[in-house]
Enzyme design. Structure first.
Site, short mmCIF file in Angstrom:
data_model
loop_
_atom_site.label_atom_id
_atom_site.label_comp_id
_atom_site.label_asym_id
_atom_site.label_seq_id
_atom_site.Cartn_x
_atom_site.Cartn_y
_atom_site.Cartn_z
N GLU A 52 0.84 -1.20 0.00
CA GLU A 52 0.00 0.00 0.00
C GLU A 52 0.88 1.25 0.00
O GLU A 52 2.01 1.23 0.50
CB GLU A 52 -0.88 -0.02 1.26
CG GLU A 52 -1.77 1.21 1.41
CD GLU A 52 -2.84 1.06 2.49
OE1 GLU A 52 -2.77 0.10 3.28
OE2 GLU A 52 -3.75 1.92 2.52
N ASN A 198 -12.47 -1.12 -0.35
CA ASN A 198 -11.72 -1.66 0.80
C ASN A 198 -12.38 -1.18 2.08
O ASN A 198 -12.72 0.02 2.20
CB ASN A 198 -10.27 -1.16 0.76
CG ASN A 198 -9.52 -1.49 2.05
OD1 ASN A 198 -9.16 -2.64 2.29
ND2 ASN A 198 -9.30 -0.49 2.89
N GLU A 199 -12.57 -2.07 3.02
CA GLU A 199 -13.11 -1.70 4.34
C GLU A 199 -14.22 -0.65 4.21
O GLU A 199 -14.18 0.42 4.83
CB GLU A 199 -11.99 -1.25 5.29
CG GLU A 199 -11.00 -2.38 5.55
CD GLU A 199 -10.06 -2.18 6.74
OE1 GLU A 199 -10.03 -1.09 7.32
OE2 GLU A 199 -9.35 -3.16 7.08
N TYR A 265 -6.45 -8.39 12.24
CA TYR A 265 -5.10 -8.11 12.72
C TYR A 265 -4.92 -8.64 14.13
O TYR A 265 -5.85 -8.57 14.95
CB TYR A 265 -4.83 -6.60 12.72
CG TYR A 265 -4.60 -6.06 11.32
CD1 TYR A 265 -3.36 -6.20 10.71
CD2 TYR A 265 -5.62 -5.45 10.59
CE1 TYR A 265 -3.12 -5.72 9.43
CE2 TYR A 265 -5.39 -4.97 9.31
CZ TYR A 265 -4.14 -5.12 8.73
OH TYR A 265 -3.92 -4.66 7.46
N GLU A 322 -6.13 -9.07 4.38
CA GLU A 322 -5.29 -8.33 5.33
C GLU A 322 -5.20 -9.15 6.60
O GLU A 322 -6.22 -9.36 7.27
CB GLU A 322 -5.84 -6.93 5.63
CG GLU A 322 -5.68 -5.97 4.46
CD GLU A 322 -6.01 -4.52 4.80
OE1 GLU A 322 -5.84 -4.11 5.96
OE2 GLU A 322 -6.47 -3.82 3.87
N GLN A 369 2.06 -6.23 5.76
CA GLN A 369 2.17 -5.97 4.34
C GLN A 369 3.53 -6.48 3.84
O GLN A 369 4.27 -7.07 4.62
CB GLN A 369 2.01 -4.49 4.05
CG GLN A 369 0.64 -3.95 4.46
CD GLN A 369 0.34 -2.56 3.87
OE1 GLN A 369 1.06 -2.04 3.04
NE2 GLN A 369 -0.77 -1.95 4.32
O1 AHR Z 1 -2.84 -2.36 6.40
C1 AHR Z 1 -3.06 -1.11 6.96
C2 AHR Z 1 -4.52 -0.68 6.93
O2 AHR Z 1 -5.27 -1.54 7.72
C3 AHR Z 1 -5.20 -0.75 5.58
O3 AHR Z 1 -4.99 0.39 4.82
C4 AHR Z 1 -6.65 -0.86 5.95
O4 AHR Z 1 -7.38 -1.56 4.98
C5 AHR Z 1 -6.62 -1.57 7.29
O5 AHR Z 1 -7.42 -0.96 8.23
#
Ligand code: AHR
Length: 514
Positions: A52, A198-199, A265, A322, A369
């Site tokens: 990104e 995205n999101e 995450y 992600e 990432q």
């Molecule tokens: O990976 C970092 C961020 O985390 C991304 O931009 C977003 O999609 C997520 O919240």
């Protein structure tokens, strides 16, 4: 589970035999490989990553420019290309993330000197657009990954998306294909994977699932075919345990969706305000990190159950695009920069094992990432580059790409007690096209090695070869002047039809059994 931990004092073994682990308190564990019940194919697209426009992920991490003293190919770092190429990564997701919903592709084509400088409102700083569409496609080709493009839904239009797709993939004499040729690319690119936003529930537009489902269908209707292949259309899916999002999307739009994303995450503390340090942690944080990463399996199971209601044939893939650890960032090193330790290697291995084990539904994933951002594969500092522990896990796990899942019965004691007790051994297995069985094994226990025996159902093993990733401490890391976490040979033995190996404490191992 074996109720009580079996304590064995191992003395160093004479060769040949399992790699000796001298004077280490161990426990016994066993695996039964159901070679008689092969599962789904493990899609190599599970082994993807994400780049990104964020921090030093693209600029410095990938793009240094043609005039840089850092060796490069058309502005792209040679060391990074060589390292990522070796991983045989399947897909590379770009340009975001949150950034995708503020990205306008026309900013990133044509002569670099004429490209507009724009505020990067998601992550700070100014986006020069020096790394645009052609540079990304060049990079993806050089590392051998398939492009996975996230198109702008939040601040874009279906028309902008259509024109981008035509620009990239049309082989006709249309004006947009001509513009691509004028900009130096004669042949259309082969782009198959498209993320529609995205999101959308957050940075991508703060939408409700009902609203996004309608938006998704509107955009999806204008994803046309310009090249030989249809696009695989990936809808914004849920975060963590937002089961309502999955329910609504599947109910309202399943027949238009080819893939549904999932983001999760791992934060050691579970608290976004104080996530925890990447490198300074004690055993309770080691355990809570692994505990939280193991939650991925429950999320996948529950989202899959909902998807099964609307898509019993499992046509729609779950795309975990992600995943990874997220710690408090190191100040002064770029947004979301964090170091990576042996703990991250275990997190990567556990997540990849989980994806393998759910191969019938999880058919694509992207770690967050690739470089210098979150749980990176690589870190760079000017001309220096380092392979993180996570990199080595991706390298060791290549054996699972497109292999057939082999279910496992695992018998192992718990690591820890009470509600946060964890399995001490986490595993997945597959059979390659050549017939070799591969076991990827994680010993979560930071202080006890495992005497592991593996039995194959209906088959007799002949040989075992292994590699292991471990270190002397849980927070060992690879820095720019010294690497402490690198794979080493792991010796095992085959005796009386059983594979035996000593799995060191806090380790990830991959065994090849013939
Ligand atoms: O990976 C970092 C961020 O985390 C991304 O931009 C977003 O999609 C997520 O919240």
């Amino acid at each position: 589970m074996i109720a009580a931990m079996v304590v064995v004092i191992r003395s160093a073994l004479a060769e040949p035999g399992p790699t000796p682990v001298a004077n280490t308190v161990s426990f016994n564990a066993s695996l039964r490989a159901r070679t008689d019940r092969p599962g789904a194919t493990i899609d190599r697209n599970i082994y993807g990553t994400f780049a990104e426009h964020l921090g030093r992920g693209i600029y410095e991490g990938i793009w240094v420019g043609e005039n840089s003293p850092i060796p490069n190919t058309r502005g792209l770092r040679n060391d990074v290309i060589a390292a990522l190429r070796k991983l045989e990564l399947s897909v590379l997701r770009w340009p975001g993330g949150c950034f995708a919903d503020e990205y306008h592709w026309r900013d990133g084509i044509g002569p670099s000197s004429k490209r507009p400088r724009r505020a990067n409102t998601s992550w700070g700083g100014v986006e020069t657009n020096a790394f645009g569409v052609h540079e990304f496609m060049d990079f993806a080709e050089l590392i051998g990954a398939q492009p996975y493009i996230s198109v702008n839904v939040g601040s874009g239009t279906p028309r902008e998306m259509m024109e981008w797709l035509e620009y990239m993939t049309s082989g006709t004499d249309s004006a947009l294909a001509g513009l691509r040729r004028d900009n130096g690319r004669k042949q259309p690119w082969n782009v198959k994977y498209i993320g529609i936003g995205n999101e959308a529930w957050g940075c991508g537009g703060n939408m409700t699932p009902e609203y996004y489902a309608d938006e998704y269908k509107r955009y999806a209707a204008f994803v046309k075919k310009y090249g030989a292949d249809d696009f695989m259309k990936i809808a914004v899916g849920p975060s963590d345990e937002d089961y309502n999002w999955t329910e609504v999307l599947m109910k309202k739009a399943a027949k238009h969706i080819d893939g549904l994303s999932l983001h999760y995450y791992t934060l050691p503390t579970g608290n976004w305000k104080s996530k925890g340090s990447a490198t300074q942690f004690s055993e309770p944080e080691w355990r809570s990190t692994l505990f939280r990463t193991l939650r991925m399996e429950g999320f996948i199971q529950k989202h899959s159950q909902i998807m099964d209601k609307y898509d019993p044939e499992r046509r729609v893939a779950l795309v975990v695009d992600e995943w990874g650890t997220w710690y408090d960032s190191e100040p002064g090193k770029g947004a979301l920069y964090q170091q990576s330790t042996l703990r991250d290697a275990l997190v990567a291995a556990i997540n990849l094992n989980i994806f393998n084990r759910h191969a019938e539904r999880v058919r694509m994933a992207a770690s967050a990432q690739a470089i210098n951002v979150l749980q990176s594969l690589l870190l760079t500092d000017k001309s220096k580059m380092v392979l993180t522990p996570t990199y080595h896990v991706f390298e060791m796990y290549r054996v699972h790409h497109d292999a057939t899942l082999i279910p496992l019965d695992v018998q192992a004691p718990d690591y820890g007690k009470g509600p946060e007790a964890l399995p001490s051994i986490h595993a997945s297995a597959s059979r390659s096209r050549e017939g070799i069985l591969h076991f990827s094994l994680v010993n979560l226990d930071p202080t006890h090695s495992a005497n592991l025996s593996i039995a194959l159902e209906g088959q007799t093993p002949k040989t075992v070869l292994g590699r292991v990733l471990t270190a002397s401490s849980v927070n060992a890391l690879n820095d720019f002047d010294h690497a402490s976490v690198e794979p080493k040979t792991l010796r095992g033995e085959v005796a009386a039809g059983t594979v035996r190996v000593v799995l060191p404490a806090k380790s990830v191992a991959v065994l090849a059994v013939e």
